[in-house]
Write a protein that holds these residues in place. Structure first.
Motif, PDB file in Angstrom:
ATOM      1  N   LEU B  48       3.811   3.457   1.304  1.00  0.00           N
ATOM      2  CA  LEU B  48       2.795   2.431   1.531  1.00  0.00           C
ATOM      3  C   LEU B  48       2.461   1.723   0.222  1.00  0.00           C
ATOM      4  O   LEU B  48       2.426   0.495   0.143  1.00  0.00           O
ATOM      5  N   LEU B  49       2.249   2.523  -0.831  1.00  0.00           N
ATOM      6  CA  LEU B  49       1.878   1.942  -2.117  1.00  0.00           C
ATOM      7  C   LEU B  49       3.022   1.122  -2.697  1.00  0.00           C
ATOM      8  O   LEU B  49       2.807   0.063  -3.285  1.00  0.00           O
ATOM      9  N   LYS B  51       5.130  -0.536  -1.024  1.00  0.00           N
ATOM     10  CA  LYS B  51       5.110  -1.813  -0.304  1.00  0.00           C
ATOM     11  C   LYS B  51       4.031  -2.723  -0.886  1.00  0.00           C
ATOM     12  O   LYS B  51       4.267  -3.906  -1.119  1.00  0.00           O
ATOM     13  N   VAL B 310      -2.791  -9.756  -8.030  1.00  0.00           N
ATOM     14  CA  VAL B 310      -2.419  -8.370  -7.737  1.00  0.00           C
ATOM     15  C   VAL B 310      -3.539  -7.673  -6.969  1.00  0.00           C
ATOM     16  O   VAL B 310      -3.306  -7.026  -5.938  1.00  0.00           O
ATOM     17  N   VAL B 314      -3.226  -6.208  -3.040  1.00  0.00           N
ATOM     18  CA  VAL B 314      -3.433  -4.795  -2.720  1.00  0.00           C
ATOM     19  C   VAL B 314      -4.647  -4.626  -1.797  1.00  0.00           C
ATOM     20  O   VAL B 314      -4.580  -3.907  -0.791  1.00  0.00           O
ATOM     21  N   LEU B 315      -5.723  -5.353  -2.119  1.00  0.00           N
ATOM     22  CA  LEU B 315      -6.935  -5.229  -1.307  1.00  0.00           C
ATOM     23  C   LEU B 315      -6.697  -5.620   0.144  1.00  0.00           C
ATOM     24  O   LEU B 315      -7.028  -4.873   1.071  1.00  0.00           O
ATOM     25  N   TYR B 318      -4.349  -3.232   1.932  1.00  0.00           N
ATOM     26  CA  TYR B 318      -4.992  -1.951   2.195  1.00  0.00           C
ATOM     27  C   TYR B 318      -5.948  -2.090   3.373  1.00  0.00           C
ATOM     28  O   TYR B 318      -5.962  -1.260   4.299  1.00  0.00           O
ATOM     29  N   LYS B 320      -5.731  -4.187   5.701  1.00  0.00           N
ATOM     30  CA  LYS B 320      -4.926  -4.352   6.919  1.00  0.00           C
ATOM     31  C   LYS B 320      -4.485  -2.989   7.440  1.00  0.00           C
ATOM     32  O   LYS B 320      -4.583  -2.711   8.646  1.00  0.00           O
ATOM     33  N   THR B 321      -4.023  -2.136   6.521  1.00  0.00           N
ATOM     34  CA  THR B 321      -3.587  -0.806   6.941  1.00  0.00           C
ATOM     35  C   THR B 321      -4.736  -0.061   7.617  1.00  0.00           C
ATOM     36  O   THR B 321      -4.564   0.544   8.681  1.00  0.00           O
TER      37      THR B 321
END
Lengths: 541, 377, 450
Positions: B48-49, B51, B310, B314-315, B318, B320-321
């Protein structure tokens, strides 16, 4: 245990016999009149798995001239003729609500009430039976139907005339009042004669664009008689030429129709984007709202889809315009002079609106009914018919366009909009309330999107994704036509539609679309401001 | 003389430090901590990270053109996807005769669609160096041609955004076609190994995660050195007043073209690293919606601040996940609301907010890097 | 940044587990028997948002309903079953990610999921790597047989071939339009059909027209007019449609408006179910056909029970059932039976036990799991009625076993699949007498290890 009377496997034959027995038992004790006996027997013959036997049974019903025969045939055609599993009684379904069906007795027409659908066996028909039933019903109509029905019946006969029908049809032709119907009957008989090898029949048939006539002529070119071959070949060449012209006309119509959809979808954007400089990515969702308004109106007025559709025109305009005003006041006014950021913000709004529809209404597509007067097509000749719904949409697009031009040219609002567009500060110093003009313009553009939605509901899916499918195309049309120019949008939409439809037959739908997109990209490189660029200071804005 | 030494900048140093520490921390926690321990980082999370890191690199690439050049590209997903396809084609060729039909050359989808030979554009992808070169060259070339046409004729602002969108849309339609030879809707999948490493092993995934971190760091440094240089200054000048810059004698289109191509290549690298980690590449990466979403990451993180891009990437991903896991229905509401909120209330994004806080604390004059006004002229 | 990244994982998993727990509790709320052991976890991998949500959400509900029923009947092996629902959001890479989450983080015993081919292809490597079980409920293009996947939907020989047989034998069709959306299922189906029509019925090239359109295609004017011209050459013509999803509504609408009647040119669809017909006024479509292995109008007690349960579960009177739902019904029951047979939920044991398991289907017969991980199904042809339902007009006399590898494609003609020992191969080439592709390698490794 319930014994299913329907089953395909031969080994359950005994079951069918049992079923029959049960029905007979249920039937015998009843005091029945002779008429009903016959009726029951006629219908009984329909209850068989074999479609061939069913076909015979239908013929028997037609020939019986039973007084309820037409009711039965119609019910059978509509799949409403059913049978109660326990008593074997034939019923006609009137209405279905959930698991229950309201039925009436097929023999007498007396109401029975609600029955669970588990207790009913439907008498199924297939396509072959359906056309048998239709031609049976239409043959009757050839003698006593309306002119349209007679014409239709006569058309069906072309290529389908049997030997024993020749004489009655010839007689019918003599009595027929309408010239058009007579012409069709004449052609039908001529095809029959041509199949028998009669050269003179070719003369009657030449110039006809009917496909069955063409088939017959094609077959005649294989004939052994050189005279027939010659005549048929000449007639065919003539027809082919004629067909080419018709096909070109058809492609043009397809193109205009597709273009009208593009114009409708894009014209609202031409106002908000072109005039106000707002990149409204939620434009597609405003279209979607218009389509959903149509659906809602049809829900409010059940049974009157046409009226609902007409009422949806002002309603769709209002709904989308109001949402547009809300978007303008709530978001866009804070982003003055930052067009690229309006793009992002309105994209967010479009996601919210889509999800709102999914959550509140349904993620599934909604059924929007096409009113009777909009379905079908206008038959120009046998090779060219123009679909009515698309023709209405084409007309509607032109009316909306003309209306917008009038508003922009001849009303105070239009004048103010043009003034604000050209020089906002100057306009304000002349006493024009620019904020109000902004609101009105955005409402107008959004409202027109709603109108597009009303029209699109007649052509495509009404679902949450409706808007997304049109947003990119709409932007292409506006950019291609030249931002800020309504005429540009019209010309761009129509020409893209026509290009697309001309390319489609040989390139395929996908490639046609790709070619159009690449064409637009290259065109923008050549003329960065579109077909009809805005001139003067506003162009720098 | 056109490029500066980016390592001298404090923000770059901090960013690289944080990134390095984060990558090492994840690696250590994944390898050294026993599974089940609360600090353990599972293979799933590493993937995940990884990605997220490729997305971050993509966001940096977009920020380079949008933040510093004023070009709002709504088509960067296309460069990302092309880089991904280049990698995907290499991975497909690596399958060799272990495919379903055992054909040593043709990928499975070509066998059952009855292709009798490999299309010419698949040649060379069995060699890693060629494929990796194509990861840079293919998106770079597309950007070069597209940019050359666009910048030369001074297509700017909204028009440019719309035609970049048209580009990615056209490519999406094209790649959906099975005749194209890229696997159509199914895309490329069922990868086995990369440079001899088994893609189905946890170690390879960890390696890809680290590689993504390194790529992000390199990409960041490249962008930073462009931005901090004289070239970067010209870019910012172009963004803020293209006509004036032109009048000063700069060949604006050359600067634009150069930066655009670099950005496309970075996006391509991001795509190439993304594909082996998620295990599939298909035309939906060309979807214009995805490209708009990338722009949102940048907007949220802070336009014209590379570390902001960046943070944004990431925010959002994350979020979304988490959201699509917890309340799938609410995700689009949240995403949509975020778009509106950020553009209206946070025009400088999170980075702007951080900068604002920092200035307040330090009480020192700002080093304005953010755009003064939209470049639309 | 560092802190952020570090915090991610524990937080992620915590948030996830709370969410999943909530979801699971909702799934089994009606039932709260305390069990000694941990519940058996069943993963549900269907899109709940995005474009596929329309089709897939009902499948999630179906599995939840089946789990509820099973729990009410006493659970499985004396344990409760718990649904673990995740949302891959119609995003293909996300399918792989979510599958990994289910297998690695949640450690589910089985997954029911996927609709599109591409999502299955995306999940496949993950399921194989982590040795999971996947039940895939949708008709598909075949050409695949994985050790870890059970295909409860139809293979091409269970849908398209019987359908063209029907058209040829019963309707007398001689001219064929193969129209489809441009993706792998229509491409493969049409390739198979083309070969089949030429080989079996001697259809000439000029009597076959193939056409592909993009997803969501909405302007059908040209294509429908072409079909109508193609069909007016004097030979009976039929359209075999593999047009997918949304594109169907405008397609059928254009057919109706251009006056193409089912009696003249029938359209037999492989991807249109009753639920696709919501959103369309069906009166002009009456008589057009669909080929499936299940229709809601099937007349059997099992079906009526299922429909009743479904209506009660959804709380909607007009909810419809469809073929993939039946596939999940069969798949779930097969898995339950296999677990009972094996006495454990261990993947390898269940995989061995499930072959040969026979459970009732909804059309009054039964379905058996074949060694190639496909099942037996009856094939039915339904005609659209004016109430939007399908009336069944024809049915294969007995069930048909799914064939993973089509006999009409040159590449796969020689392949067979048999997951029983000793073959244990999904693509065994009977001419070369060897197992092709990756499994060969794995087998060799296994042999070495032994």
């Amino acid at each position: 245990m319930r014994i299913p009377c329907y089953s395909w496997t031969p080994r359950v034959m005994p079951r069918i016999v049992t079923c029959l027995l049960i029905s007979l038992l249920a039937w015998f004790p009843m005091a029945v009149q002779a008429q009903e006996d016959d009726g029951q027997a006629l219908l009984e013959a329909l209850d068989t798995r074999s479609f061939d036997d069913k076909s015979d049974a239908i013929t028997a019903i037609i020939e019986s001239e039973h007084e309820r025969a037409d009711v039965w045939l119609q019910a059978l055609l509509d799949s409403d003729l059913q049978r109660l599993k326990d008593s074997g009684r034939f019923v006609i379904a009137l209405e279905t609500a959930g698991l229950d069906v309201t039925v009436e007795d097929a023999m007498t027409g007396e109401a029975i009430g609600e029955v669970s659908r588990r207790d009913l066996d439907r008498l199924t028909i297939n396509n072959a039976l359906r056309s048998q039933l239709r031609s049976a019903i239409s043959l009757v109509e050839l003698y006593n139907g309306e002119q349209d029905a007679r014409l239709d019946a006569a058309r069906r006969l072309i290529g389908n005339v049997e030997e024993e029908q020749v004489e009655p049809l010839t007689n019918r032709m003599a009595e027929e009042p309408s010239a058009a119907v007579r012409h069709r009957l004449n052609q039908a008989l001529a095809v029959y004669r041509l199949n028998q090898g009669d050269v003179e029949a070719v003369e009657v048939l030449s110039g006809s664009l009917n496909s069955n006539v063409r088939v017959a002529l094609n077959r005649a070119t294989q004939s052994e008689d050189p005279l027939v071959v010659d005549a048929a070949t000449t007639a065919l060449a003539d027809i082919e030429q004629n067909l080419k012209i018709n096909r070109a006309a058809e492609t043009l119509y397809f193109g205009l129709s597709m273009g009208s959809v593009l114009v409708l979808a894009a014209i609202g954007l031409a106002i908000t984007f072109g005039v106000m400089g707002v990149i409204n990515m939620a434009h597609g969702e405003l279209i979607m709202l218009g389509a959903y308004t149509t659906w809602a109106m049809q829900q409010l007025l059940p049974g009157q889809p046409g009226l609902a559709l007409i009422l949806a025109i002002p309603a769709g305009f209002m709904v989308s315009a109001l949402v547009g005003v809300a978007i303008e006041r709530g978001v866009i006014q804070f982003l003055k002079g930052r067009p690229l950021e309006t793009l992002l913000a309105t994209f967010g709004i479009s996601l919210i609106l889509q999800q709102l529809v999914r959550t509140v209404i349904s993620p599934l597509n909604r059924t929007v009914i096409t009113p009777e007067w909009m379905s079908g097509s206008l038959v120009v000749n046998d090779a060219l018919s123009l679909t009515l719904n698309r023709m209405y949409v084409l007309g509607f697009a032109l009316v909306v366009f003309a209306g917008l031009i009038l508003i922009m040219r001849h009303t105070r609002l239009g004048l103010e909009v043009r003034a604000v567009t050209q020089n906002r500060n100057m306009a304000r110093s002349m006493g024009i309330r620019a904020t109000r003009v902004d609101i009105m313009t955005f409402a107008l553009g959004s409202g027109v999107a709603g109108l597009a939605g009303v029209a699109l509901s007649q052509l495509t899916n009404v679902g949450p994704n409706l808007g997304q499918n049109y947003i990119i195309d709409s932007f292409m049309v506006v950019v291609f036509g030249g931002v800020g120019n309504l005429w540009g949008t019209l010309v761009a939409g129509m020409s893209l539609g026509i290009i697309n439809q001309v390319l489609e037959p040989w390139a395929g739908a996908v490639l046609a679309k790709i070619i159009v997109l690449v064409f637009i990209i290259l065109f923008i490189q050549k003329r960065p401001r579109g077909l009809f660029p805005q001139k003067g200071r506003a162009a720098e804005g | 003389m056109w490029l500066t030494r980016p390592f001298n900048e404090r923000s770059t140093q901090i960013f690289l430090l944080i990134l390095t520490v984060a990558v090492i921390a994840v690696t250590v926690l994944h390898l050294a901590v026993p599974a089940g321990h609360p600090l353990y980082v599972s293979g799933y999370t590493v993937g995940l990270l990884g990605k997220y890191l490729t997305y971050a690199l993509l966001a940096v690439a977009v920020d380079l053109v949008w933040g510093y050049l004023g070009i709002l590209s709504l088509g960067h997903g296309a460069f990302f996807a092309i880089g991904g396809y280049a990698m995907g084609m290499y991975l497909m060729r690596q399958i060799g005769d272990r495919g379903t039909y055992g054909d040593p050359i043709l990928p499975d989808f070509m066998v059952f669609l009855n292709w009798d030979s490999l299309p010419w554009f698949w040649y060379g992808f069995d060699m890693a160096w060629f494929a990796f070169a194509m990861v840079l060259i293919a998106p770079g070339l597309l950007a070069l041609v597209f940019g050359w046409l666009a910048f030369r004729s001074r297509v700017t602002g909204v028009y440019l955004s719309i035609i970049t969108q048209a580009m990615t849309f056209a490519l999406m339609l094209a790649f959906f076609r099975n005749e194209m030879g890229f696997g159509g809707n199914n895309g490329l999948t069922d990868f086995r190994e990369l440079l001899g490493f088994d893609l189905r092993s946890g170690a390879t995934r960890l390696g890809l995660f680290i590689a993504s971190g390194v790529a992000l760091a390199l990409g960041y440094v490249v962008c930073r050195s462009i931005v901090g240089s004289k070239l970067g200054r010209v870019c910012v000048a172009t963004r803020d007043a293209e006509a004036r810059t032109r009048f000063l004698g700069y060949r604006v289109e050359r600067f634009q073209l150069f930066v655009f191509v670099v950005s496309a290549m970075l996006a391509g690298v991001a795509g190439a690293l993304y594909v082996p980690q998620v295990g599939i590449i298909n035309p939906s990466e060309f979807d214009p919606i995805f490209s708009i979403e990338i722009v949102l990451w940048v907007a949220l993180g802070g336009r014209a601040s590379l570390y902001g891009a960046v943070i944004g990437a990431v925010l959002v991903n994350y979020a979304k996940t988490v959201f699509t896991g917890v309340m799938p229905d609410a995700w689009l509401f949240a995403l949509g609301g975020l778009f509106v909120f950020v553009t209206v209330f946070l025009p400088q994004g999170v980075a702007g907010l951080l900068g604002h806080l920092k200035r307040r604390r330090d009480d020192e004059p700002s080093d304005s890097e953010t755009p003064d006004k939209e470049a639309t002229a | 940044m560092t802190t952020f990244l570090r915090k991610t994982h524990p937080k992620t998993s915590r948030v996830f587990s709370t969410a999943l727990l909530t979801a699971a509790m909702m799934g089994t709320s009606a039932h709260a028997i305390a069990q000694d052991e941990d519940p058996i976890k069943v993963g549900i991998l269907h899109s709940l948002s995005g474009t596929m949500a329309i089709s897939e959400t009902v499948l999630k509900d179906t599995v939840e309903m089946l789990i509820e029923q099973q729990n009410e009947a006493g659970g499985l092996l004396g344990r409760d079953i718990e649904a673990v629902v995740v949302d891959p959001a119609s995003d293909w890479p996300l399918f792989a990610e979510r599958a990994r989450e289910l297998l690695e983080q949640e450690e589910v015993d089985v997954i029911f999921g996927n609709w599109t081919s591409v999502s299955r292809k995306s999940v496949l490597p993950v399921v194989e790597e982590l040795n999971g079980l996947l039940f895939y409920p949708v008709q598909y293009e075949g050409e695949e047989s994985s050790e870890n996947v059970f295909y409860t939907g139809a293979a091409p020989n269970q849908q398209s071939i019987p359908a063209v047989n029907y058209l040829h034998d019963q309707i007398g069709v001689e001219r064929w339009v193969l129209a489809g959306t441009d993706y792998v299922f229509p491409r493969t189906t049409n390739r198979i059909l083309e070969a089949y029509l030429k080989e079996e019925f001697g259809v000439a090239d000029e009597d076959i027209m193939v056409n592909y359109t993009p997803f969501g295609h909405s302007d059908w004017q040209n294509i429908v007019s072409e079909i109508s011209r193609f069909g007016s050459e004097g030979k009976k013509t039929a359209v075999v449609s593999t047009i997918n999803g949304d594109a169907n509504v405008p397609f059928y609408r254009e057919l109706g408006n251009q006056g193409i009647d089912a009696a003249d040119i029938p359209v037999v669809a492989f991807s249109v179910g009753a639920e696709a017909l919501t959103g369309i006024d069906t009166s002009p479509l009456v008589g057009h056909l669909a080929a499936w292995n299940y229709f809601m109008s099937v007349d059997s007690d099992a079906n009526y029970d299922f429909i009743d349960a479904w209506l009660a579960h959804t709380g909607e009177d007009d909810a419809v059932t469809n073929d993939p739902m039946e596939a999940h019904y069969i798949g779930f029951n097969m898995w339950v039976e296999a677990v009972q047979k094996a006495g454990t939920t261990d993947v390898d044991a269940v995989k061995d036990a499930i072959i040969g398991v026979t459970v009732p289907n909804l059309s009054g017969g039964s379905a058996a799991m074949m060694p190639n991980h496909h099942i037996t199904k009856p094939v039915m042809i339904g005609e659209i009625q004016d109430n939007g339902q399908f009336a069944i007009v024809w049915q294969t006399p007995s069930t048909v076993a799914g064939d993973a590898w089509s006999d009409y494609l040159p590449g796969s003609r020689d392949l067979i699949s048999d997951w029983r020992k000793p073959m244990e191969c999904g693509n065994y080439n009977v001419v070369e007498n060897r197992c092709m592709g990756s499994n060969a390698e794995e087998q060799a490794e296994e042999a070495l290890a032994e």
